[in-house]
Design an enzyme around this catalytic site. Structure first.
Site, PDB file in Angstrom:
ATOM      1  N   GLU A   1      -2.525  -4.313  -2.581  1.00 52.59           N
ATOM      2  CA  GLU A   1      -2.561  -5.238  -1.439  1.00 52.59           C
ATOM      3  C   GLU A   1      -1.194  -5.815  -1.138  1.00 52.59           C
ATOM      4  OE1 GLU A   1      -2.987  -8.594   0.271  1.00 52.59           O
ATOM      5  OE2 GLU A   1      -3.434  -7.149   1.821  1.00 52.59           O
ATOM      6  N   THR A  19       0.830  -1.212   0.000  1.00 51.88           N
ATOM      7  CA  THR A  19       0.000   0.000   0.000  1.00 51.88           C
ATOM      8  C   THR A  19       0.866   1.266   0.000  1.00 51.88           C
ATOM      9  OG1 THR A  19      -1.674  -1.268   1.204  1.00 51.88           O
ATOM     10  CG2 THR A  19      -2.008   1.085   1.135  1.00 51.88           C
TER      11      THR A  19
END
Length: 586
Positions: free
Chosen positions: A427, A407
């Site tokens: 992710e 992220t």
């Protein structure tokens, strides 16, 4: 008010983020703090604080920050700057976010004097079922079996998000926002130390698909820091985005390229189809706000748990006297940790996509409820035992979901006073490791709980067709007297909530400037174990915490906070020394 007692000296000092501006950065020293040297490996080593008068941008990579800075300097809006930064991050920090992923945006429209949020979270394919991550025996897959390949890929939201926000809030012509990322992709950019280290540590997964291996592991060797990397396919893709907007990415060849990659993935094909791209929508949602001292802490609601959890944590701490709070106080960390544990208990039971599950948001952040939760922390000499979820008549079950600390986060303030906070992700590091159109595709579907049913009850965050997986992303804008005071956020998987909470408490209650608050050693508690940042003086607090009832774990806590404080005298920015963040402003 409940008294706060028990003190101990938490030795902490402040390293500084890579910050830069047209003004010289200020050197800072944390008051009364002992030096520590977190061995993050590839972060920044000098301590700086950035001040500016008119505008400011910060991101996790210097090239991305420069792209946003250039746009703001030319008169662009905070949204324009975000688009330039996000597209550049897709190229220079591909392990963390990109055009193949999703994002949450919190935005202050200064003309309308309105705060709003935008949900650009990925969606599960229409054909997905609750059994998506179960094996043939009906048991949950191991994460490494689920993450790599097409099964974990959700419909990306970033291209459409950028286009829709530009239509509403953009000032510069759309096509001009992509000049820097296109140039970098065509002429090449130097691989950063962080990107190189991430490639090295994930080489096994990156080898699985030929296109990915050829890009990140040319001739079978991981790219090294400083290597010049070009991406002509990405450049061509972004040129199309600049010329034709997001349409080809949802109803054209770029969408088809993604579908082909996902459904044709070796050993682990996915279910994405044209209908998933056709039906994808950006959703504007009401911000979730909670009172904290004289401030309002505002962020994303469900399907993110970030805004709800932060409102709960700060709302519980709001029941205790600020004057008795100190970063040197063991009780301060006890309260912060146990408030977080209570928020996570509610998160796991109640928070999921609100289009599929009833989420009692207002009840969870109400003052009356948070006073009840605060009463559980009245014993100042002992850690909280069990951390139960609140009782709101749920027919759902709680089950874990894996959120890994990839992220990225960007913040921006423009000349017109518009303020943006965006957390963006694919992710896992390098997402699914599948590439299409010159960029990586997400693995966000592994943010769903793999178990669809537990104890005979459906799990709130189970997989369902068209559903958005729960997230802990917590882009945040803090208001004071109804106006923006701070924009902040972090990467870090489910630890994001703790990283942002620590930063807010350190600044608001403990009197640290934004850079000191970001750089303070991380200590957080999600599920009962107090996690302490390795190679910092935080690790020395393990024994004291154990004595009051906590299990402890010393580990890498690699936050990536970016923050800007907005004052009458100008803007003050900080970035996390643990990564490669940079702040720029004029």
């Amino acid at each position: 008010m409940m008294p706060m007692k028990t003190a101990f000296a938490l030795a902490a000092a402040v390293l500084l983020a890579a910050c830069s501006s047209s003004q010289a950065p200020e050197k800072q020293t944390a008051r009364g703090a002992d030096d520590f040297a977190p061995e993050q490996g590839h972060g920044n080593t000098e301590q700086q604080l950035v001040r500016a008068q008119e505008f400011m941008a910060a991101s996790a990579n210097p090239l991305a920050t420069e792209a946003g800075y250039r746009v703001l300097k030319q008169g662009g809006s905070a949204v324009d700057a975000m688009i330039a930064m996000q597209t550049t991050l897709s190229l220079v920090e591909p392990q963390s976010s990109g055009l193949g992923g999703g994002a949450f945006v919190v935005y202050w429209d200064n003309q309308a004097k309105k705060l709003t949020t935008f949900d650009a979270r990925e969606t599960a394919p229409k054909a997905a079922t609750p059994e998506l991550f179960l094996d043939k025996e009906g048991k949950p897959l191991e994460f490494k079996q689920a993450v790599v390949g097409g099964r974990s890929v959700g419909t990306p939201g970033v291209p459409k998000m950028m286009e829709e926000l530009h239509k509403r809030y953009g000032k510069m012509p759309w096509a001009r926002l992509f000049d820097m990322p296109v140039k970098l992709a065509e002429e090449g950019f130097q691989v950063s130390p962080r990107m190189a280290a991430s490639i090295q540590s994930n080489a096994e997964h990156l080898q699985r698909y030929p296109a990915t291996a050829a890009y990140f592991l040319p001739n079978g060797q991981a790219l090294q820091a400083g290597a010049l990397l070009k991406n002509p396919e990405f450049a061509a893709t972004v040129k199309t985005l600049a010329k034709d907007g997001a349409k080809p990415f949802y109803n054209g060849k770029y969408a088809q390229n993604i579908i082909k990659a996902v459904r044709g993935a070796k050993d682990n094909p996915g279910k994405l189809a044209a209908v998933d791209f056709k039906n994808y929508k950006i959703i504007e949602r009401e911000a979730v706000c909670g009172s904290y001292r004289e401030y309002q802490v505002c962020g994303m609601g469900a399907p993110s748990s970030g805004g709800i959890a932060l409102a709960q944590i700060t709302g519980i701490l709001n029941q205790f006297e600020q004057k008795q709070s100190s970063y040197r106080s063991l009780n301060s960390w006890r309260l912060l940790g146990d408030a977080s544990r209570l928020a996570f208990a509610d998160r796991d039971l109640y928070v999921a996509d609100p289009d599929f599950v009833k989420v009692p948001t207002q009840a969870l952040v109400s003052d009356a409820y948070l006073k009840q939760r605060a009463a559980l922390l009245a014993d100042t000499a002992q850690a909280l035992g069990d951390a139960p979820a609140g009782e709101f008549g749920s027919t759902q079950a709680a089950a874990p979901a894996i959120e890994l600390p990839s992220t990225s986060h960007v913040v921006a303030v423009d000349k017109q006073g518009n303020v943006l906070s965006m957390t963006t992700s694919i992710e896992n590091a390098f997402g699914s490791t599948l590439m299409a159109n010159g960029y990586l595709l997400n693995n966000e579907l592994t943010d769903f709980s793999f178990e669809p049913v537990k104890n005979g009850k459906p799990v709130a965050n189970r997989v369902e067709g068209g559903k958005r997986p729960r997230s802990s992303m917590a882009p945040t804008i803090v208001l004071k007297n109804g106006r923006p005071y701070m924009t902040v956020g972090s990467p870090g998987g489910s630890r994001i909530i703790g990283y942002v909470a620590k930063t807010l408490v350190a600044h608001i209650d403990w009197g640290m400037d934004i850079q000191q608050a970001i750089s303070l050693p991380n200590m957080l508690n999600r599920f009962g174990t107090y996690e302490l940042e390795q190679n910092t003086t935080a690790a020395k607090q393990a024994e004291a915490l154990q004595k009051i009832g906590y299990k402890t774990e010393v580990r890498d806590l690699n936050s990536g906070v970016q923050g800007i404080v907005i004052t009458d005298k100008g803007l003050i920015g900080g970035a996390d020394p643990r990564r490669e963040g940079k702040v720029m402003g004029d």
